[in-house]
Design an enzyme around this catalytic site. Structure first.
Site, PDB file in Angstrom:
ATOM      1  N   CYS A  90      10.315   1.884 -17.992  1.00 47.47           N
ATOM      2  CA  CYS A  90       8.989   2.033 -18.139  1.00 47.47           C
ATOM      3  C   CYS A  90       8.442   2.619 -19.609  1.00 47.47           C
ATOM      4  CB  CYS A  90       8.404   2.158 -16.929  1.00 47.47           C
ATOM      5  SG  CYS A  90       9.329   1.332 -15.388  1.00 47.47           S
ATOM      6  N   HIS A 138       2.543  -4.273 -13.845  1.00 44.24           N
ATOM      7  CA  HIS A 138       2.971  -3.307 -14.705  1.00 44.24           C
ATOM      8  C   HIS A 138       4.570  -4.037 -14.959  1.00 44.24           C
ATOM      9  CE1 HIS A 138       5.551   0.006 -15.730  1.00 44.24           C
ATOM     10  NE2 HIS A 138       6.468   0.217 -14.747  1.00 44.24           N
ATOM     11  N   CYS A 169       5.619   7.379 -16.769  1.00 39.86           N
ATOM     12  CA  CYS A 169       6.873   7.805 -16.005  1.00 39.86           C
ATOM     13  C   CYS A 169       7.983   6.630 -16.154  1.00 39.86           C
ATOM     14  CB  CYS A 169       6.741   8.196 -14.602  1.00 39.86           C
ATOM     15  SG  CYS A 169       5.871   7.140 -13.539  1.00 39.86           S
TER      16      CYS A 169
END
Ligand SMILES: NC(=O)c1ccc[n+]([C@@H]2O[C@H](COP(=O)([O-])OP(=O)(O)OC[C@H]3O[C@@H](n4cnc5c(N)ncnc54)[C@H](O)[C@@H]3O)[C@@H](O)[C@H]2O)c1
Lengths: 430, 454
Positions: A90, A381, A411
């Site tokens: 990510c 996301h 994160c």
């Protein structure tokens, strides 16, 4: 060699779709190309050769080995623009921005795009391992007889594809399960998580309503706003959802206060001051610095998603700043509790002392400065696309304010974190 | 957009059948292509009396590469004429019109496909005496009637040239070249007034916008997208504006013409500022703004409501006032320069009204009012303000019209077909050309001489 200032000129993304939603038929390459083209149109760059384009996808087909370059070739950028793929879970999107910014800073390039794309709707299905071995044997067979013999070994149960899993290879636990452990450790309440979630939805909806995204988002395949956005979300509605991660009494994490699987892509345009001037483009913000961190979650030393505070501590120190020196905080909402755990940890004297090695805790932040235009809980996301979304959003916020500084924290799987600082341009500060 | 009927009767068996049955056969109109000659064949030029404009016209036309021949009552033409230009500006008596008939008729008979008839007069309000005015006004009746008689894609138009501009090639060139060329394919039966050009800006009619920045609203599709392409073809940097929800189509338009996409609802309070800001990224000042974005919310007058009423007037008209105000402020960075151009899109509905379109017609008639008033106001800054009034144009907007009504709209005009979006783009670009500084306060119909809205 002297370093140059690097600027965020702007960005573009497509609205994020829910997995299996509007972008069911779109590939990463399709989405990345659409995002580049939207950005090219916004800044009038058709036919331009940029220094480079760096992007990536977390979930990728084998055929996408040159994803970013292929997207560039399909776009209106000059085909002479080089490109490469980056993958840092990510953190991919923000990491590409750091890479491009560093090259610009060094004077190796003058301009570049950074970003990423992800789709869980067009995810690769891996062949069952036994089936793959059988087929490979058939492939290497020398005679037709040998081939038939090899193929005859296929059994129906081998035809079930290996399911893509959202789990850490070294622990076998899903990200949500990891997060549930950390959430419990830090004693984050269900109410606090739901409240943060509602804020995310309300803030994002308000930003759309006031036209904030008019020059940050280009519609795609019939979607003009993020599909996951619930403007009428409320704590009461969220309270009705059952926990999905963690077990029994203390389970607080629901589908509402966790980000859903989503599809989308984003890009930011970075350049030197000279390049911006030449193109008469007004920079939105200065890209100040970035830092990555990783923690040992495998042996239980730290929570899987707890790396960002480590990177923040180092980045602040290097830049002679305190955590309170910011006007905006953009903390990626992997789960509502991720953000709350980070905030709790940074306020905690013990954590800051023993884990970050600081005499004083990083301290509390002014919560009214947190994710003021919404974040991943509302927007969704698509892993590699989140960094680009946040960089462009924060840059525009700083430009609108005309002064100040913003902190980005993301994160990532594998126990990693990527963080960065943006600052209003000196012209704005005047 | 496809016109199935026109394709059918112009090809193969369909063509034969249509001929035998005497069905109307819409011609394939000559339209601009890169490198095309101004006219397809020689241009016959003639006139009455001193014919002060004829000489200027000859200079302009031969300068633009056309072969000019004499048009007299005795002329016989070998081959087909590309155009005939007749200067009747000196005529002051009705008897003189016989001279026009005698000279023009043989030339009109010799016209080729998509040829042009251009009649030149003196504006009646500049002529002394009632008979002089009547004579000049008569030209309009003549031109409009010839337009209705012409076939095979030919058109007839009238230029009313102010007396002080009659021997000025700089004033005449752009309008004459526009009406002579294939760019005016869907304009017929229209009068246009030409004043003395405010500055002598000769422009190459093939690339008039080199170095200019042009804003086009509603550019994601339809007419707006074609307007943007025509300006880009002429060398302009185009800032294409459309609502954020149309952003993906807008980006495609912008990228194909090397332009810039600006996602903006023109009814936003700060729309003018945001346009100016986008301009400032490319140049100090804006050269041209084209107000094209428009919507319809049709409903019979007695049944319509405040929302339909208000939204149409707001998008189609009020937004233009707000945006112009910002762009016309000399202090605005990226505002419209002195000598710049404002071009609005009106509609034949705004001229003739239309059932179920009181709100739309209000907005489009309002545009005409705006143009006439603002052009006078801005004359001393040499900014021209004009409008085009499209008739039936083949776009998504007209695709919404029920089939029967649509078919009537399409055929009830002198060229028996709907216009293409590019036809509107060409007329707008003509108004915006540097050479058109003598054309202001005008409303030009791009309607194939439609009977609707007449
Ligand atoms: N099509 C015809 O036959 C015809 C005839 C006469 C006049 N017109 C006029 O021509 C113009 C273009 O029409 P068209 O046929 O291309 O229509 P269209 O509907 O195909 O295109 C209009 C464009 O304007 C945009 N738009 C609408 N509201 C807007 C807003 N608030 N802000 C920014 N953009 C906005 C739309 O998104 C669309 O892309 C309009 O002003 C229309 O009234 C059309």
């Amino acid at each position: 060699m002297s370093l140059r200032d690097v600027y965020v000129i702007g960005g573009n993304r497509i609205p994020f779709a829910r997995s299996g939603g509007k972008y069911l038929k779109a590939s990463n390459q399709d989405m990345l190309t659409a995002v580049i083209d939207g950005l090219v149109a916004r800044y009038g760059l058709a036919g331009e050769r940029l220094g480079e384009v760096a992007a990536g996808a977390v979930i990728k087909h084998a055929r996408d080995f040159n994803l970013t370059r292929e997207a560039v070739l399909g776009s209106h950028l000059s085909p002479e623009t080089p490109a490469y793929d980056v993958q840092q879970a990510c953190g991919t999107g923000l990491e590409t921005a750091i890479l491009v910014a560093n090259k610009i800073s060094l004077g190796q390039i003058d301009s570049g795009l950074a970003g990423g794309s992800d789709t869980t709707s067009d995810a690769p299905l891996a062949l069952n391992d036994e089936l793959r071995q059988t087929l490979m044997q058939a492939n290497y067979a020398k005679t037709p007889q040998q081939r038939i013999k090899a193929l005859a070994k296929i059994r129906p149960n081998q035809l079930v594809p290996e399911q893509p899993r959202n789990a850490e290879p070294r622990t076998g636990l899903s990200m949500g399960e990891h997060m549930a452990i950390t959430t419990k450790e830090w004693g984050i309440s269900r109410e606090a998580q739901d409240e943060l979630t509602v804020n995310s939805h309300h803030n994002l909806a308000a930003a759309y309503d006031r036209g904030f995204f008019d020059d940050l988002v280009t519609p795609y395949l019939g979607l003009t706003r993020d599909q996951n956005l619930r403007p009428d979300s409320s704590v009461e509605k969220l309270a009705t959802l059952k926990p999905v991660f963690g077990k029994g009494e203390g389970a607080t994490m629901t589908a509402g206060n966790s980000t859903p699987l989503s599809d989308g892509a984003s890009m930011v345009l970075l350049s030197s001051k000279e390049w911006a001037d030449e193109h008469k483009l007004t920079p939105l913000a200065r890209f100040v610095d970035g830092e990555a961190s990783a923690v040992d979650y495998v042996h239980g030393k730290e929570g899987l998603l707890m790396a960002p505070p480590y990177a923040i501590a180092r980045l602040l120190k290097r830049n002679n700043l305190t955590l309170q020196d910011f006007d905006f905080y953009e903390i990626h909402e992997a789960f509502a509790s991720t953000v709350l755990c980070h905030l709790a940890a940074m306020e905690d004297a013990e954590f800051c002392k023993t884990r970050l090695g600081l005499d004083e805790p990083l301290g509390a932040i002014d919560r009214s400065k947190l994710n003021v235009n919404g974040s991943s809980l509302a927007a969704g996301h698509p892993f590699a696309a989140t960094g680009g979304r946040i960089v462009a959003t924060l840059a525009k916020m700083l430009h609108e304010k005309g002064s100040g500084r913003g902190l980005i924290s993301i994160c990532a799987a594998g126990g990693q974190g990527v963080v960065a600082i943006l600052e209003a341009t000196s012209e704005d500060n005047k | 957009m496809s016109d199935t009927y026109a394709n059918l009767v112009n090809n193969g068996v369909g063509k034969e059948v249509a001929n035998k049955l005497g069905l109307p056969r819409p011609a394939q109109l000559r339209r601009y292509e890169k490198g095309q000659d101004l006219v397809d064949g020689p241009v016959a030029v003639g006139g009455l009396g001193t014919a002060p404009v004829a000489a200027t016209a000859r200079t302009v036309l031969s300068g633009a590469g056309a072969t000019v021949v004499e048009a007299t009552a005795e002329s016989s033409y070998d081959g087909r004429l590309g155009a005939v230009v007749f200067d009747a500006s000196a005529a002051r008596t009705l008897d003189e019109l016989e001279g026009l008939r005698a000279v023009l008729a043989p030339a009109v008979k010799s016209l080729g496909k998509s040829a042009r008839v251009i009649v030149i007069g003196t504006p009646p309000d500049q002529v002394e005496g009632a008979e002089g005015a009547a004579t000049q006004q008569a030209l309009e009746g003549i031109t409009r009637s010839i337009g209705k008689e012409l076939r095979a894609g030919a058109t007839a138009n009238l230029l009313w040239v102010d007396t002080d501009a009659q021997s000025d090639a700089g004033s005449l060139a752009a309008p004459l070249e526009f009406f002579a060329s294939s760019r005016s394919a869907y304009v017929s039966g229209q009068p246009l007034r030409v004043r003395k050009a405010s500055d002598d800006q000769a422009s190459d009619w093939r690339a008039p916008f080199v170095g200019e920045v042009v804003v086009v609203t509603g550019a994601a599709r339809g007419i707006g997208a074609e307007i943007a392409k025509v300006f880009a073809r002429g060398g302009a940097k185009v800032i294409a504006v459309d609502i954020p929800a149309a952003g993906d189509a807008l980006a495609k338009v912008a990228n194909t013409i090397g332009g810039v996409a600006l996602q903006l609802d023109i009814t936003a309070a700060d729309a003018g500022e945001r346009i100016a800001k986008a301009v400032a990224q490319h140049a100090d000042k804006l050269d041209v703004i084209v107000h094209n974005a428009g919507i319809t919310r049709d409903k019979l007058f007695v049944n319509t409501d405040a929302d339909r009423w208000g939204s149409v007037v707001n998008v189609n008209l009020q937004s233009q006032f707000r945006i112009n105000k910002v762009l016309l402020d000399p202090a605005t960075k990226g505002g419209l320069r002195d000598g710049g151009r404002i071009v609005s899109v009106a509609s034949t509905s705004g001229i003739g009204g239309n059932r179920g379109q009181a709100n739309y017609a209000a907005s489009k008639a309002g545009v005409i009012g705006l143009v006439r008033s603002l052009s006078a106001e801005l004359a001393d800054r040499h900014i021209t303000v004009n409008a085009v009034a499209p008739g039936f144009i083949e776009t998504d907007m007209t695709k919404k019209i029920p089939f029967a009504t649509r078919e009537v709209g399409r055929r009830l005009n002198s060229v028996l077909q709907g216009g293409q979006p590019v036809d509107v783009g060409e007329a707008i670009a003509f108004f915006a050309e540097p050479g058109s500084s003598g054309v202001t306060g005008q409303v030009l119909r791009v309607c194939g001489q439609s009977q609707i809205g007449a």
